[in-house]
Structure formats: C-alpha cells, structure tokens
Scaffold this active site. Structure first.
Site, short mmCIF file in Angstrom:
data_model
loop_
_atom_site.label_atom_id
_atom_site.label_comp_id
_atom_site.label_asym_id
_atom_site.label_seq_id
_atom_site.Cartn_x
_atom_site.Cartn_y
_atom_site.Cartn_z
N GLY A 185 -0.07 0.53 22.30
CA GLY A 185 1.10 -0.51 21.78
C GLY A 185 2.58 -0.16 21.45
N HIS A 444 20.70 28.74 19.91
CA HIS A 444 21.61 27.22 19.06
C HIS A 444 22.10 26.84 19.78
CE1 HIS A 444 24.17 25.67 16.56
NE2 HIS A 444 25.02 26.02 16.64
#
Ligand code: FAD
Ligand code: NAD
Length: 466
Positions: A185, A444
C-alpha cells in the site's frame, strides 16, 4: 520419462535460486514454471516492477519539487505514464531473460507448464504446447503466494485491483483508495501520490507498517503526509462497491461511525496468501497448516521426507531474499550439508522515500519479551551529506542490550536505508556491540555516518554532531 535428482516447482527467487544451487552441487535439476517467463512474483509483478515505478516517479517528483532549489530550471515536467510503464516492462523482461540465461548456464531443464504431484516422486507438467511426466528423487515446492482478496471486495482487475494491476494502470487515478497501510500500500501509494493522484490509505490497525518498530511508523506517516497521502487508521472496511468508474469504500472508524470514501480506483493490499492451487498436494500426501501454507520443519522438509518447501508458500516473512536463502538451504540439505539461516537477521525494507529498513528486534518486541535494552538515535538532518542532497528526513535507531551492549535491532528511515541496513546485518551477524560500530571509521560525508552517530548515542550518549 526423464528422471531428475531434483525438481523445483516455481521459478521465483526461492525456486530459481534453489535450482541453481542444486545444479552447482552436481544434481540433475529441472525447474517447472506455469508462466512463460521465469522469475515469479518478484521479477514479474513484485519487487522489480514496483521498484522501477518507484524510481521513475521519484525522478518526476524531484524534477517537480526540488530542481528549482538545486538551481535547475526546466519547463514544468509532465508524466508520460505509458512510457513509464513501458520502461518498467523492459526492466522486467531483461531481468526475467537473465534468469533464463542462468538456467541455461547451469544446465537446468526449464519445463513450462503447471506442475502437479502424481505421487511423492512423480510430477505431471501440463504446458501450453506439451505435457510431460517426470520423476524426481527430491522435489522443492516454491509456488509462492497470491494477493489476499477481501470477501466484500472481489478483484475486478479494473477498478478494484491488486498490486498486479496497480503496476499496469493506463491512467493516473484521480483518487486512489488503498485498503491496507502495509508495504505494498505504501510503496504503490507513493508512486501514484508522486504522480499527482490523491491517495487515501485506510488501515485496520492504529498505525501503518504495524509489524515494524513504532518509531518507523510514526516517522514514515509524517513523511508520506508531506507527500499528500491521507491516512485513516483504526478503520475497519466493510464494503467496496463499484459503479462505472467510481468506487465507494465503506469503513467504520474507531468510534463506531460509518465513513465512506469515494474514489476511482481501490487497491486492496491487505497481505498475500500461500499459493498451492493446482499442485495436487494431496496426491503426495503433503500436509498444509491452518493458513494453507505447506507445513515444514527447521530443514524446510515437509511431512513427506523427499519433498521440501520454501519461500512465500511456507511460514515466515514473505520476502524475496528470505525465499532465496531458503532455496540455498534446501539444496545444501539435500546434498548432505548442514546449512543454517538466522531468521532474526533477515532485513525488511519499505521502498518509500525516505526508505525504511530494519533488522533484528523492534522496541515493542524487546518490551514484550522483558529484555533490558538501551536506545541510540540520530536524525538524518544533522548529516552534511543529507543537507548537500536536500534529503533531510529520517532517523537511525539502534537498540542494544543494556548490560552487554550487543546490538539487538537496528531501524532506520533514511535516504538509501535499503542499502545502509547491510551494515547492521553484518554487525549483528558478528554479534557486534554498539560500541564496536561507534569506534569504526565511516566515510564522510555519507548517510552511513548516522549509524555511527546512533551507535555513539547508544554506547554512552556521546553523539558528536547533535
Ligand atoms: P514467487 O515469486 O511467488 O514465485 C512462485 C512461482 O511459482 C510463480 O512464478 C508461479 O507462477 C509459480 N507456480 C505456482 N504454482 C505452480 C505450479 N503448480 N506449477 C508451476 N509453477 C507454479 N520482496 C522483497 O524482498 N523485496 C521487495 O521489494 C518486494 N516487493 C514486492 C512488491 C510487490 C508488489 C509484491 C506483490 C511482492 C513484493 N515482494 C518483495 C515479495 C516477493 O515478491 C516474494 O516474497 C517473493 O517473490 C517470493 O518468492 P517465491 O519464490 O517464494 O514465490
Ligand atoms: P502487509 O502485511 O505488509 O500489509 C497489510 C496491511 O493491511 C497491514 O497493515 C494490515 O494491518 C492491513 N489490513 C489487513 N486487513 C485489513 C482490512 N480488512 N482493512 C484494512 N487494513 C487491513 O501486506 P501487503 O502490503 O499486502 O504485502 C504483502 C507481502 O508482500 C508482505 O508480506 C510483504 O512482505 C511483501 N512485500 C514486500 C515488499 C518489500 O520487501 N519492500 C514490498 C511489497 C510487498
């Protein structure tokens, strides 16, 4: 009559992986599939086509909503639904062809047709063109599942539809009413909400994705509401009626008041049920459980010693990767090996945006089991990577044992969570502590830094960036 070491019934991610592993282990293998294309629900009408449409609709949504902020000026983008569905179908065809290639490469006989038991060692295959009878020392039943139908909402496949038709619509619904706020859904609801449909989700429970961690339900509800999806929780649907192009869904809310939803399509996504129709399981003496699934033991062996069953047709999560792990396990059991599946470490993903991914225990499960735990969390918006890409919604949540610090569950709603969850699976397979992750270097700037930060938070509340 051809004799095989192993016959696999069903070519979904359970069956085709089982067949490949059997062939790798030197067994003469046949795979039986009733449709003309291999790959089962997952490749034909499940994982792959839904992800193709999710990606296409996400591109449209970004072009519409975020390009201007990125400094990209384009004329207002328009959806060409026919082309979007055609591209999806091309992806499906290429992926299914890939399975045929793998069958050829592994010298697996592909028998097109409906497979049924004559007895525990004999199978009949009735195809479009021909009919075969084969014998097999071992049979692996991998016949999958079908959408559950509600008694008052029979699929007419035009306006009252299952996921299969929702992947093939000819127009963008004006108002798509979805019964069931589970994985299907919300994924298919996201597709059509992004393309401009009004989407209403009517859910029986008091939250969406009710089997996942409560924090995920809350955060995903917030994100999808921003997309415009409307939620009606704690609603019991009692009737669905179609009149021409209109569909009316009647439900009762938690105060007992009757509510009606008027739309042009109703997607019923209330779960799937094991599929054994036409298999003639009785002829082999196979026992089914009370939910119509094939009963199996921990080796996925049925009550008939030479017959195994895997994937959606047996108990457990209805996931492609779970089916595949079981396919491998059964092949290795037949070959005399001693494989093992850690069911606690099968990850679950919802491919909304942000994605939701989880592995291990939820907070609700730990509470219920009386396990002493601690939590660590980190918001996605605090990541440089998230700001750079304007994807700032979500959070990572780690649950760790209060005394040993072992990670018991990891839950995340985040961009690319489907891929990030692999770190949690590896960590938990090796029984890592939250501190183990907290002390590992994470590149990073990445979304994965949120996992390290949540682990720092779980370890001793020492996140660095909040
Ligand atoms: P299936 O893939 O259902 O394959 C069974 C095959 O057996 C079918 O091809 C069927 O035709 C054939 N068959 C049945 N009976 C017979 C017979 N008697 N003779 C011959 N052939 C027979 N899971 C995920 O992990 N990730 C996802 O992103 C994901 N997305 C999904 C999206 C949608 C819209 C749907 C509906 C499902 C999704 N799933 C997803 C679930 C996933 O598709 C199933 O868990 C998976 O396909 C189960 O694999 P299986 O091999 O057990 O069965
Ligand atoms: P689901 O079990 O995920 O969700 C069904 C939802 O419908 C639940 O929230 C349930 O509470 C609700 N519901 C049940 N009966 C209802 C009723 N009468 N009225 C209102 N709500 C009702 O099932 P699904 O979304 O249909 O998906 C079926 C299976 O396919 C799932 O098991 C799932 O694992 C698999 N799937 C997986 C993925 C994925 O891994 N990303 C994607 C799609 C489907």
């Amino acid at each position: 009559m051809t004799q095989y070491d192993v016959a696999v019934i069903g070519s979904g991610p359970g069956g085709y992986v089982a067949a490949i592993r059997c062939a790798q282990l030197g067994m003469k293998t046949a795979i039986i599939e009733k449709y003309n294309t291999l790959g089962g629900t997952c490749l034909n009408v499940g994982c792959i086509p839904s992800k193709a449409l999710l990606d296409s609709s996400e591109h449209f949504h970004n072009a519409y909503k975020t390009f201007a902020e990125h400094g990209i000026e384009i004329n207002a983008p328009k959806v060409n639904l026919g082309q979007m569905i055609a591209r999806k179908q091309k992806v499906v065809s290429q992926t299914c062809d890939g399975i045929q290639f793998l069958m050829n490469k592994n010298k697996i006989d592909v028998l097109q047709g409906m497979g049924s038991f004559v007895d525990a060692n004999t199978l009949k295959v009735v195809g479009e063109k021909d009919e075969h009878t084969i014998t097999a020392k071992h049979t692996i039943v991998a016949t999958g599942s079908k959408p559950t139908e509600l008694p008052f909402a029979k699929f007419d496949k035009e306006r009252i539809i299952s996921s299969t038709e929702a992947l093939e619509l000819k127009e963008i619904p004006k108002h798509l009413i979805i019964i069931g706020g589970g994985v299907i859904g919300l994924e298919l609801g996201s597709v059509y909400a992004r393309l401009g449909a009004q989407v209403s989700v009517v859910e029986f429970m008091d939250r969406i994705i009710p089997t996942m961690d409560g924090t995920m339900s809350k955060e995903l509800t917030k994100s999808l509401k921003k997309l415009g999806v409307k939620f009606f929780m704690s609603h019991k649907v009692s009737d669905v009626t179609r009149k021409g192009e209109a569909v009316t869904v009647t439900a009762t809310d938690k105060k007992g008041k009757e509510v009606q939803f008027e739309g042009d399509y109703c997607l019923v996504a209330v779960g799937r049920k094991a599929y054994t129709a036409g298999l003639n399981a009785e002829a082999a003496g196979l026992k089914l459980d009370d939910r119509g699934r094939i009963d199996v033991n921990e080796k996925l062996q049925t009550n008939v010693a030479n017959i195994y069953a895997i994937g959606d047709v047996v108990k457990g999560a209805m996931l492609a990767h779970k089916a595949s792990e079981e396919g491998t396990l059964v092949a290795e059991v037949i070959a005399g090996q001693k494989p093992h599946i850690n069911y606690n470490l099968i990850p679950g993903v919802v491919y909304t945006w942000p994605e939701v991914a989880a592995v291990g225990k939820t907070e609700e499960q730990l509470k219920e089991a009386g396990v002493a735990y601690k939590t660590g969390a980190f918001p996605i918006k605090a990541l440089g990577r998230a700001r750079a890409s304007m994807d700032i919604e979500g959070t990572v949540k780690i649950l760790a044992d209060a005394s040993t610090d072992e990670i018991l569950g990891m839950h995340m709603i985040a961009p690319r969570a489907a891929d990030l969850i692999a770190e949690a699976v590896v960590a938990m397979e090796y029984r890592a502590s939250a501190e183990d992750i907290a002390r590992m270097s994470h590149a990073h700037p990445t979304y994965a830094e949120a996992i390290k930060e949540a682990a720092l938070d779980a370890t001793d509340k020492r996140s660095l960036h909040v």
